[in-house]
Motif scaffolding. Structure first.
Motif, short mmCIF file in Angstrom:
data_model
loop_
_atom_site.label_atom_id
_atom_site.label_comp_id
_atom_site.label_asym_id
_atom_site.label_seq_id
_atom_site.Cartn_x
_atom_site.Cartn_y
_atom_site.Cartn_z
N ALA A 19 0.83 -1.20 0.00
CA ALA A 19 0.00 0.00 0.00
C ALA A 19 0.86 1.24 0.00
N LEU A 20 1.99 1.19 0.73
CA LEU A 20 2.85 2.36 0.80
C LEU A 20 3.57 2.59 -0.52
N ASP A 21 4.00 1.51 -1.17
CA ASP A 21 4.76 1.65 -2.40
C ASP A 21 3.94 2.28 -3.52
N ARG A 22 2.60 2.19 -3.40
CA ARG A 22 1.77 2.79 -4.44
C ARG A 22 1.55 4.27 -4.20
N ALA A 23 2.06 4.80 -3.07
CA ALA A 23 1.88 6.21 -2.78
C ALA A 23 2.72 7.05 -3.73
N SER A 24 2.17 8.20 -4.12
CA SER A 24 2.88 9.09 -5.01
C SER A 24 3.77 10.05 -4.26
N HIS A 25 3.51 10.26 -2.96
CA HIS A 25 4.31 11.15 -2.13
C HIS A 25 5.21 10.33 -1.21
N SER A 26 6.33 10.97 -0.81
CA SER A 26 7.25 10.33 0.13
C SER A 26 7.95 11.41 0.94
N LEU A 27 8.53 10.96 2.04
CA LEU A 27 9.29 11.85 2.92
C LEU A 27 10.76 11.43 2.86
N LYS A 28 11.63 12.35 2.49
CA LYS A 28 13.07 12.11 2.40
C LYS A 28 13.73 12.73 3.63
N ILE A 29 14.30 11.89 4.52
CA ILE A 29 14.94 12.40 5.73
C ILE A 29 16.30 12.98 5.34
N VAL A 30 16.48 14.27 5.62
CA VAL A 30 17.70 14.97 5.21
C VAL A 30 18.61 15.30 6.40
N ARG A 31 18.14 15.11 7.64
CA ARG A 31 18.99 15.37 8.81
C ARG A 31 18.54 14.49 9.96
N GLY A 32 19.49 14.03 10.72
CA GLY A 32 19.18 13.18 11.86
C GLY A 32 19.82 11.82 11.75
N ILE A 33 19.48 10.94 12.69
CA ILE A 33 20.12 9.62 12.72
C ILE A 33 19.63 8.73 11.60
N HIS A 34 18.50 9.09 10.95
CA HIS A 34 17.98 8.30 9.83
C HIS A 34 18.20 9.02 8.50
N ALA A 35 19.14 9.97 8.43
CA ALA A 35 19.36 10.76 7.21
C ALA A 35 19.63 9.84 6.03
#
Length: 378
Positions: A19-35
């Motif tokens: 279900a998530l892979d069909r999403a057109s939007h995403s969040l790109k982590i640019v700072r932090g421990i998960h960058a």
């Protein structure tokens, strides 16, 4: 709040990934421990925080247990603070409860920051079935690459066989198809002139370069070249002993030994005396640098130049005498100096190098060779 499952930023459990892979939007982590991680954003509401029941779990310092709600409705993405948690969008604090997030917007909460991205997944399908367009691409690509590899391998094998002089059946070629320059190559190789380079520029043309040691090898090369019927040979090689003779003539010093020592090298040995001659050696180096490698083994001369002999001391003149002469315009006699053979006036130079500065009845003032004045009384 969607509390069905918690997830790290690197992805949800496998049963929810489709279900998530069909999403057109995403969040790109640019700072932090998960960058660097990218989190697909599904439709509806997703809770962001550090609590285990959050949809998007961020373990960075400063992130509240339930920090933010992100809502995707159609193509619109919005964010809402939870419990007045501090949220910044594009370096500006969120004042109200809900703010619209545009593609490229950077959201900061605690020590973490992420960017809203959007991707058109419809461009990746090739028909109305919804299957990715490149689902069969890897197989087709590998088949094409494999076919090209086999073709290149076959061409390489054929070229290698032709270079070895072997035909397609594996049998050796007959003497009639041998290279016309093969006897010439063998004759040059038999000279054992290791610094002579033979280059084949065309099937019937060769170029000779490098060095031969002496005139005997040069004459042997010339004889082989004349006997190579049907071949064109360009000779650009040098004779080592001849180059050494050129350098010796340029130096023109019998104190130095100049000889060719092989491998395109000329050795210069001996003693060098004076800066002028050292400068001449440097000029010779520059003049012949493109032809040979010169090994300068010269050393400064230990002999010091002999001092010049002392100047001969002038022989003292004969006894001088002051002789009065004619009467001058002032009515006084003009005195001259006589050595018994010749008379000298003021300003004249005696044989011993002294100059008559002035003449009086009672004496003569002389300027000595070293510039000092001396009075002589007759």
């Amino acid at each position: 709040m969607n509390t069905s499952a918690a997830a790290l930023p690197l992805g949800r459990p496998l049963n929810q990934r489709s279900a998530l892979d069909r999403a057109s939007h995403s969040l790109k982590i640019v700072r932090g421990i998960h960058a660097g991680a990218t989190i697909p954003l599904p439709a509806g509401t997703s809770v962001v925080g550090s609590a285990p029941d959050c949809d998007i779990l961020l373990a960075d310092p400063g992130v509240a247990p339930h920090h933010l709600e992100i809502v995707l409705e159609g193509m619109v993405v919005s964010a809402r603070r939870i419990d007045d948690a501090e949220v910044r969008v594009k370096d500006r604090p969120v004042i109200g409860q809900r703010v619209i997030l545009h593609v490229g917007s950077v959201v900061e909460l605690g020590d973490c920051a992420f960017r809203v991205n959007w991707e058109d997944k419809a461009e990746q399908t090739n028909d109305f079935s919804g299957r990715p367009q490149n689902s069969r691409t890897p197989l087709v690509a590998w088949l094409v690459i494999g076919a090209l590899g086999l073709l290149l391998l076959a061409l390489g094998w054929e070229f290698w066989q032709s270079q070895r002089g072997v035909d397609a059946s594996g049998s050796a070629k007959t003497a009639s198809t041998a290279s016309p320059g093969q006897p010439f190559e063998q004759a040059i190789e038999a000279l054992n002139a290791k610094n002579l380079k033979l280059e084949r520029v065309r099937p019937d043309a060769y170029r000779l370069s490098g060095f031969v040691d002496n005139q005997d090898q040069a004459r042997a090369v010339a004889l082989i070249t004349r006997q190579a019927a049907g071949l064109r040979v360009e000779s650009h090689f040098l004779v080592g002993t001849q180059v050494a003779d050129w350098i010796r003539d340029s130096i023109a010093s019998p104190q130095l030994s100049v000889k060719y020592i092989g491998d395109g090298k000329v050795s210069i040995e001996g003693e060098v005396q004076g800066d002028a001659f050292r400068t001449r050696l440097v000029q010779v180096h520059q003049q012949f640098a493109r032809l040979v490698q010169i090994q300068d083994k010269t050393r400064p001369s230990e002999k010091r130049p002999e001092p010049p002999p002392p100047a001969a001391r002038p022989k003292p003149a004969e006894t001088l005498e002051v002789v009065p002469g004619a009467i001058g315009s002032d009515g006084k006699p003009i005195f001259t100096v006589s050595d018994g053979r010749q008379r000298y006036f003021e300003g004249a130079t005696l044989p011993d190098g002294r100059i008559i500065q002035s003449v009086r009845a009672n004496g003569i003032v002389m300027r000595m060779p070293d510039g000092a004045l001396q009075e002589v009384r007759p």
